[in-house]
Design a protein around this motif. Structure first.
Motif, PDB file in Angstrom:
ATOM      1  N   UNK A  42       0.828  -1.207   0.000  1.00  0.00           N
ATOM      2  CA  UNK A  42       0.000   0.000   0.000  1.00  0.00           C
ATOM      3  C   UNK A  42       0.864   1.259   0.000  1.00  0.00           C
ATOM      4  N   UNK A  43       2.065   1.189   0.618  1.00  0.00           N
ATOM      5  CA  UNK A  43       2.993   2.325   0.575  1.00  0.00           C
ATOM      6  C   UNK A  43       3.580   2.454  -0.826  1.00  0.00           C
ATOM      7  N   UNK A  44       3.991   1.312  -1.386  1.00  0.00           N
ATOM      8  CA  UNK A  44       4.572   1.315  -2.726  1.00  0.00           C
ATOM      9  C   UNK A  44       3.598   1.874  -3.749  1.00  0.00           C
ATOM     10  N   UNK A  45       2.325   1.515  -3.601  1.00  0.00           N
ATOM     11  CA  UNK A  45       1.314   1.971  -4.540  1.00  0.00           C
ATOM     12  C   UNK A  45       1.186   3.490  -4.498  1.00  0.00           C
ATOM     13  N   UNK A  46       1.210   4.041  -3.295  1.00  0.00           N
ATOM     14  CA  UNK A  46       1.117   5.498  -3.172  1.00  0.00           C
ATOM     15  C   UNK A  46       2.365   6.186  -3.705  1.00  0.00           C
ATOM     16  N   UNK A  47       3.536   5.591  -3.460  1.00  0.00           N
ATOM     17  CA  UNK A  47       4.774   6.212  -3.906  1.00  0.00           C
ATOM     18  C   UNK A  47       4.936   6.112  -5.416  1.00  0.00           C
ATOM     19  N   UNK A  48       4.340   5.102  -6.024  1.00  0.00           N
ATOM     20  CA  UNK A  48       4.337   5.041  -7.484  1.00  0.00           C
ATOM     21  C   UNK A  48       3.578   6.229  -8.062  1.00  0.00           C
ATOM     22  N   UNK A  49       2.539   6.655  -7.324  1.00  0.00           N
ATOM     23  CA  UNK A  49       1.722   7.778  -7.776  1.00  0.00           C
ATOM     24  C   UNK A  49       2.303   9.119  -7.348  1.00  0.00           C
ATOM     25  N   UNK A  50       2.987   9.131  -6.193  1.00  0.00           N
ATOM     26  CA  UNK A  50       3.484  10.396  -5.646  1.00  0.00           C
ATOM     27  C   UNK A  50       4.726  10.130  -4.796  1.00  0.00           C
ATOM     28  N   UNK A  51       5.906  10.473  -5.314  1.00  0.00           N
ATOM     29  CA  UNK A  51       7.156  10.221  -4.594  1.00  0.00           C
ATOM     30  C   UNK A  51       7.291  11.088  -3.345  1.00  0.00           C
ATOM     31  N   UNK A  52       6.458  12.099  -3.210  1.00  0.00           N
ATOM     32  CA  UNK A  52       6.541  12.982  -2.046  1.00  0.00           C
ATOM     33  C   UNK A  52       5.814  12.399  -0.831  1.00  0.00           C
ATOM     34  N   UNK A  53       5.248  11.219  -0.973  1.00  0.00           N
ATOM     35  CA  UNK A  53       4.510  10.616   0.131  1.00  0.00           C
ATOM     36  C   UNK A  53       5.404  10.351   1.337  1.00  0.00           C
ATOM     37  N   UNK A  54       6.662   9.964   1.093  1.00  0.00           N
ATOM     38  CA  UNK A  54       7.540   9.531   2.180  1.00  0.00           C
ATOM     39  C   UNK A  54       8.935  10.108   1.999  1.00  0.00           C
ATOM     40  N   UNK A  55       9.540  10.526   3.115  1.00  0.00           N
ATOM     41  CA  UNK A  55      10.920  11.007   3.112  1.00  0.00           C
ATOM     42  C   UNK A  55      11.656  10.406   4.309  1.00  0.00           C
ATOM     43  N   UNK A  56      12.983  10.424   4.222  1.00  0.00           N
ATOM     44  CA  UNK A  56      13.835   9.891   5.289  1.00  0.00           C
ATOM     45  C   UNK A  56      14.858  10.934   5.708  1.00  0.00           C
ATOM     46  N   UNK A  57      15.267  10.856   6.985  1.00  0.00           N
ATOM     47  CA  UNK A  57      16.298  11.760   7.497  1.00  0.00           C
ATOM     48  C   UNK A  57      17.201  11.010   8.468  1.00  0.00           C
ATOM     49  N   UNK A  58      18.468  11.417   8.494  1.00  0.00           N
ATOM     50  CA  UNK A  58      19.416  10.937   9.498  1.00  0.00           C
ATOM     51  C   UNK A  58      19.414  11.916  10.671  1.00  0.00           C
ATOM     52  N   UNK A  59      19.410  11.414  11.892  1.00  0.00           N
ATOM     53  CA  UNK A  59      19.677  12.216  13.088  1.00  0.00           C
ATOM     54  C   UNK A  59      21.054  11.809  13.592  1.00  0.00           C
ATOM     55  N   UNK A  60      21.860  12.766  14.015  1.00  0.00           N
ATOM     56  CA  UNK A  60      23.245  12.462  14.354  1.00  0.00           C
ATOM     57  C   UNK A  60      23.385  11.563  15.574  1.00  0.00           C
ATOM     58  N   UNK A  61      22.375  11.551  16.443  1.00  0.00           N
ATOM     59  CA  UNK A  61      22.413  10.680  17.615  1.00  0.00           C
ATOM     60  C   UNK A  61      20.990  10.420  18.082  1.00  0.00           C
ATOM     61  N   UNK A  62      20.853   9.526  19.040  1.00  0.00           N
ATOM     62  CA  UNK A  62      19.533   9.184  19.564  1.00  0.00           C
ATOM     63  C   UNK A  62      18.935  10.362  20.319  1.00  0.00           C
TER      64      UNK A  62
END
Length: 213
Positions: free
Chosen positions: A52-72
Motif C-alpha cells: 500500500x505504501x509502494x502503490x502510493x509512492x508510485x503515484x506520488x514520490x513525495x509521500x515519504x521522506x527519510x532523514x538521518x539524526x546524528x544521535x539518539x
C-alpha cells in the motif's frame, strides 16, 4: 551485484559531535534503498505488507521522506533510535510557513510521512538490527481497513487511505516474522508453545512513535 546498505555520512556525525548538538539531514539515499529493497517486488527484502505504501509512492514520490539524526533522542527516559511521523504543522502566524519551508529546503517537497533514524546507531548496527529498525518504522504507516479487512480507498485519489498506526501487540507481527522477536514476544511465544525467535534488539522500546503513544 549485491546492493550494500546505506551508511550515514561520517562527516555529518563528526560535525555533530564537535557542536555537541543533535543535527538532522535529509537521507535520499536511504529512501531509495528502502524503495528498492522493501517496496519493489523484486527487492531483496520485499514485503507485500508494504504494497500500500509502494502503490502510493508510485503515484506520488513525495509521500515519504527519510532523514538521518546524528544521535539518539530521549523521550520518557528511553533512547529513541527511529521515529515515523505524519507531518503536521503548527497553525498561526509564520510557524506553518517556516516549517513547510524547512521540509522544502531539505527534500524539495513537503512529505506526508517522515522516517528519522539515529545515524550513530545505524553506523554500528549489524544488518539484522538495521533492517529491523527500518521495517518497524515502515509498519507504522498503516492503511485504513473496513470490517472485512479490505483496504479503504479515497474517493478523490483512488488510492489507499493511511494513518499512523500502532503495534499489533508489543511489536508488529510482520517484524517478528521477518526479523525475530523481542523479549516480550518471546514470552508470548513460549506460552503458545511455538518455536522461539531470538533477537537481542527490542525495537519497539526505542521507537519515538511507540514511546510517545
Amino acid at each position: 551485484m549485491e546492493q550494500i546498505r546505506p551508511f550515514p555520512p561520517t562527516d555529518f556525525i563528526d560535525q555533530a559531535e564537535l557542536e555537541e548538538a543533535i543535527r538532522l539531514v535529509p537521507a535520499p539515499d536511504l529512501k531509495q534503498w528502502v524503495v528498492d529493497n522493501y517496496l519493489k517486488n523484486d527487492g531483496k527484502l520485499y514485503n507485500p505488507d508494504h504494497d500500500h505504501i509502494a502503490e502510493l509512492m508510485d503515484d506520488d514520490e513525495t509521500f515519504l521522506a527519510f532523514a538521518w539524526a546524528s544521535s539518539a533522542a530521549v523521550s520518557k527516559k528511553r533512547m529513541v533510535l527511529g521515529q515515523c511521523e505524519k507531518i503536521m504543522f503548527n497553525q498561526g502566524g509564520w510557524r506553518k510557513a517556516r516549517q513547510e519551508q524547512q521540509m522544502r529546503d531539505w527534500f524539495g517537497f513537503v512529505p506526508v510521512y517522515l522516517i528519522t533514524v539515529d545515524a550513530s546507531f545505524c553506523e554500528r548496527a549489524n544488518d539484522r538490527e538495521f533492517c529491523a529498525l527500518l521495517e518497524h518504522e515502515l509498519y507504522h504507516i498503516a492503511v485504513e481497513r473496513d470490517e472485512d479487512g479490505e483496504a479503504i480507498f479515497s474517493e478523490h485519489t483512488g488510492l489507499p487511505k493511511h494513518y499512523l498506526g500502532g503495534h499489533d501487540v508489543e511489536e508488529f507481527v510482520g517484524v517478528v516474522k521477518r526479523w525475530g522477536a523481542n523479549q516480550d514476544i518471546k514470552r508470548l511465544v513460549e506460552i503458545a508453545k511455538n518455536p522461539p525467535f531470538v533477537s537481542d534488539l527490542d525495537i519497539s522500546k526505542c521507537c519515538g512513535n511507540c514511546v510517545v503513544n
